[in-house]
Design a protein around this motif. Structure first.
Motif, PDB file in Angstrom:
ATOM      1  N   ILE A 151      35.149  26.528  42.131  1.00  9.27           N
ATOM      2  CA  ILE A 151      34.464  27.438  41.197  1.00  9.27           C
ATOM      3  C   ILE A 151      33.023  26.978  41.042  1.00  9.27           C
ATOM      4  O   ILE A 151      32.762  25.816  40.714  1.00  9.27           O
ATOM      5  CB  ILE A 151      35.154  27.475  39.820  1.00  9.27           C
ATOM      6  CG1 ILE A 151      36.534  28.125  39.929  1.00  9.27           C
ATOM      7  CG2 ILE A 151      34.295  28.261  38.810  1.00  9.27           C
ATOM      8  CD1 ILE A 151      37.289  28.200  38.620  1.00  9.27           C
ATOM      9  N   ARG A 206      37.320  30.197  33.866  1.00  9.20           N
ATOM     10  CA  ARG A 206      37.918  29.261  34.836  1.00  9.20           C
ATOM     11  C   ARG A 206      39.388  29.585  35.076  1.00  9.20           C
ATOM     12  O   ARG A 206      39.842  29.664  36.226  1.00  9.20           O
ATOM     13  CB  ARG A 206      37.765  27.829  34.314  1.00  9.20           C
ATOM     14  CG  ARG A 206      38.418  26.752  35.160  1.00  9.20           C
ATOM     15  CD  ARG A 206      38.519  25.470  34.370  1.00  9.20           C
ATOM     16  NE  ARG A 206      39.402  25.641  33.207  1.00  9.20           N
ATOM     17  CZ  ARG A 206      39.482  24.750  32.200  1.00  9.20           C
ATOM     18  NH1 ARG A 206      38.723  23.665  32.203  1.00  9.20           N
ATOM     19  NH2 ARG A 206      40.306  24.980  31.198  1.00  9.20           N
ATOM     20  N   MET A 230      40.455  32.479  37.379  1.00  7.92           N
ATOM     21  CA  MET A 230      40.195  32.364  38.824  1.00  7.92           C
ATOM     22  C   MET A 230      40.956  31.180  39.400  1.00  7.92           C
ATOM     23  O   MET A 230      40.357  30.174  39.805  1.00  7.92           O
ATOM     24  CB  MET A 230      38.685  32.214  39.074  1.00  7.92           C
ATOM     25  CG  MET A 230      37.849  33.390  38.566  1.00  7.92           C
ATOM     26  SD  MET A 230      36.084  33.251  38.940  1.00  7.92           S
ATOM     27  CE  MET A 230      35.626  31.845  37.912  1.00  7.92           C
ATOM     28  N   ASP A 255      42.294  30.801  42.169  1.00  8.80           N
ATOM     29  CA  ASP A 255      41.979  30.591  43.588  1.00  8.80           C
ATOM     30  C   ASP A 255      40.490  30.369  43.821  1.00  8.80           C
ATOM     31  O   ASP A 255      40.012  30.433  44.959  1.00  8.80           O
ATOM     32  CB  ASP A 255      42.448  31.797  44.410  1.00  8.80           C
ATOM     33  CG  ASP A 255      43.952  31.997  44.318  1.00  8.80           C
ATOM     34  OD1 ASP A 255      44.679  30.980  44.248  1.00  8.80           O
ATOM     35  OD2 ASP A 255      44.383  33.174  44.289  1.00  8.80           O
ATOM     36  N   GLY A 291      36.207  30.987  42.564  1.00 13.81           N
ATOM     37  CA  GLY A 291      35.334  32.127  42.367  1.00 13.81           C
ATOM     38  C   GLY A 291      34.007  31.706  41.772  1.00 13.81           C
ATOM     39  O   GLY A 291      33.583  30.549  41.913  1.00 13.81           O
ATOM     40  N   LYS A 292      33.340  32.629  41.083  1.00 17.82           N
ATOM     41  CA  LYS A 292      32.011  32.372  40.532  1.00 17.82           C
ATOM     42  C   LYS A 292      31.957  32.768  39.058  1.00 17.82           C
ATOM     43  O   LYS A 292      32.470  33.813  38.663  1.00 17.82           O
ATOM     44  CB  LYS A 292      30.960  33.151  41.315  1.00 17.82           C
ATOM     45  CG  LYS A 292      29.524  32.922  40.831  1.00 17.82           C
ATOM     46  CD  LYS A 292      28.516  33.678  41.659  1.00 17.82           C
ATOM     47  CE  LYS A 292      28.580  35.164  41.417  1.00 17.82           C
ATOM     48  NZ  LYS A 292      27.475  35.903  42.089  1.00 17.82           N
ATOM     49  N   ASP A 344      33.088  36.441  35.153  1.00 17.16           N
ATOM     50  CA  ASP A 344      33.870  35.777  36.206  1.00 17.16           C
ATOM     51  C   ASP A 344      34.236  36.787  37.274  1.00 17.16           C
ATOM     52  O   ASP A 344      34.104  37.994  37.090  1.00 17.16           O
ATOM     53  CB  ASP A 344      35.114  35.115  35.622  1.00 17.16           C
ATOM     54  CG  ASP A 344      36.084  36.108  35.004  1.00 17.16           C
ATOM     55  OD1 ASP A 344      36.581  36.984  35.733  1.00 17.16           O
ATOM     56  OD2 ASP A 344      36.347  36.017  33.783  1.00 17.16           O
ATOM     57  N   THR A 345      34.701  36.283  38.416  1.00 17.38           N
ATOM     58  CA  THR A 345      35.153  37.144  39.513  1.00 17.38           C
ATOM     59  C   THR A 345      36.670  37.037  39.657  1.00 17.38           C
ATOM     60  O   THR A 345      37.197  37.059  40.771  1.00 17.38           O
ATOM     61  CB  THR A 345      34.463  36.736  40.828  1.00 17.38           C
ATOM     62  OG1 THR A 345      34.723  35.340  41.093  1.00 17.38           O
ATOM     63  CG2 THR A 345      32.958  36.953  40.742  1.00 17.38           C
ATOM     64  N   GLY A 346      37.314  36.924  38.494  1.00 18.88           N
ATOM     65  CA  GLY A 346      38.753  36.689  38.492  1.00 18.88           C
ATOM     66  C   GLY A 346      39.584  37.950  38.581  1.00 18.88           C
ATOM     67  O   GLY A 346      39.126  39.002  39.044  1.00 18.88           O
ATOM     68  N   GLY A 382      36.987  41.262  37.934  1.00 20.60           N
ATOM     69  CA  GLY A 382      36.520  40.255  36.990  1.00 20.60           C
ATOM     70  C   GLY A 382      36.269  40.785  35.593  1.00 20.60           C
ATOM     71  O   GLY A 382      36.466  41.972  35.310  1.00 20.60           O
TER      72      GLY A 382
END
Length: 383
Positions: free
Chosen positions: A254, A286, A289, A291, A293-294, A312-314, A364
């Motif tokens: 991350i 956090r 995600m 796996d 991400g950002k 997030d990009t979750g 996200g």
């Protein structure tokens, strides 16, 4: 010309709508116009030569001659040249409110007084009706205000009961599960024959973990209920976020990108309290995600507020869950207590801020923290 003027004045006297009464210095009526006859009910001959107090009820009847004598002696006017509201009395003994304006006249070597009388019964009745209407209106306003307050109290009570039911259900769930685990371990320790030291230690540790979980729930709820008043200062939000980011552990997969203004990004907040909000948001990002991400942290200055967005990009949040994510004890995490965002909302509210959330499944989530900027007025006040 003199006789013509007299004729005009006589015509005016005869045609006047208001009653006109002329008296001498002793109060004796010298002349009256037709309006006076209509108003008081006396014939002209019944009034001429008699004291004008015949047209007044007590106590004005007895006091009038004294007023007139006092004026002639001292020049102090009570009605003459001023006008006032008084009470008149008709021939049949009935009384009525009237406005009386008196003027002094000098005719040759004689002092005369002309009184113009207007019946104000209709005006007084209208005033009384208006006062009564205002009184009724005020009473209705008070009644409706009381009804509104009662309705608001009932609504507040209903909302509190609904919230209590909602929260109590969540508390029961969060506490019942650890208690069941504790009960199971206690049952094992009480009934198992010759357990190994390892097994005893395993169940004791399990009990300790579950008790700690229950304690965390109770502590978090107490923190919401007893949140202290914020110690507001001018806080550099960029500097604050830098410290918070470095304090939150992140896995290697991350990465965090920050884009915050270099200046003019001071908020009027309690940094210790608001730090809790940003830590919660970073942890949530956090955890969304697993796996990798950002996480993006962006800031902007909007009219009358500062906005910090944590994205997030979750996995995103389901639309049905989006409106509930800030509810106490509601969580989209398998092992979450559902108190982090509720505490964050409570903190921001005390700091005159607010929290907004947007999310798309698979793309996200973005949490927007709206903060009150530290104004020049506050700066001057602190100095």
């Amino acid at each position: 010309m003199h006789s013509q003027d007299q004729a005009v004045l006589l015509a005016i006297l005869e045609a006047a709508v208001d009653a006109i009464i002329v008296i001498d210095s002793r109060g004796a009526i010298q002349t009256v116009n037709p309006a006076t006859i209509r108003l008081f009910g006396f014939e002209k001959g019944e009034m001429l030569g008699r004291n004008v107090n015949m047209l007044m009820p007590s106590p004005f009847h007895e006091q009038h001659d004294g007023y007139l004598a006092n004026y002639l002696q001292t020049g102090e006017a009570k009605i003459i040249g001023i006008g006032r509201e008084v009470i008149g009395k008709r021939k049949d003994g009935t009384t009525f409110p009237m406005h009386l304006a008196v003027s002094r006249m000098a005719v040759g070597d004689q002092i005369l007084f002309a009184g113009i009388v207007r019946d104000i019964t209709d005006i007084k009745n209208a005033q009384q009706q208006l006062a009564l209407a205002n009184e009724r209106l005020e009473q209705r306003v008070q009644e409706r205000t009381a009804e509104l307050r009662a309705a608001q109290a009932d609504l507040l009570k209903s909302e509190r009961m609904a919230t209590l039911g909602q929260v109590s259900g969540g508390i029961a769930h969060e506490i019942r599960n650890p208690l069941n685990a504790v009960r199971t371990s206690v049952y094992y320790l009480r009934n198992v024959q010759n357990p190994s030291p390892e097994k005893v230690n395993e169940h004791l540790e399990r009990i300790d973990r579950q008790v700690s979980m229950i304690d965390n729930v109770i502590t978090a709820l107490s923190d919401i209920a007893r949140m202290p008043e914020p110690a507001v200062i001018a806080c550099d939000v960029k500097d604050l976020l830098g410290k918070i980011v470095s304090s939150v552990s992140m896995p290697a997969n991350i990465r965090i990108e920050s884009n915050l203004p270099d200046s003019g990004f001071q908020a009027a907040i309690d940094p210790n309290q608001v730090s809790i909000v940003f830590r919660n948001l970073l942890r949530n990002a956090r955890d969304a995600m697993p796996d990798g991400g950002k996480i993006s942290i962006a800031g902007r200055v909007a009219p009358d507020e500062l906005v910090v967005q944590v994205s997030d990009t979750g996995i995103g949040i389901k639309p049905d869950d989006l409106a509930r994510v800030v509810e106490p004890l509601f969580s989209t995490k398998a092992r979450g207590m559902g108190l982090g965002l509720a505490i964050s909302v409570a903190i921001l509210k005390k700091n005159k801020g607010r929290l907004a959330v947007e999310s798309q499944l698979g793309k996200g989530t973005t949490f927007s923290v709206h903060l009150k900027p530290f104004s020049q007025e506050e700066r001057s006040h602190d100095e």
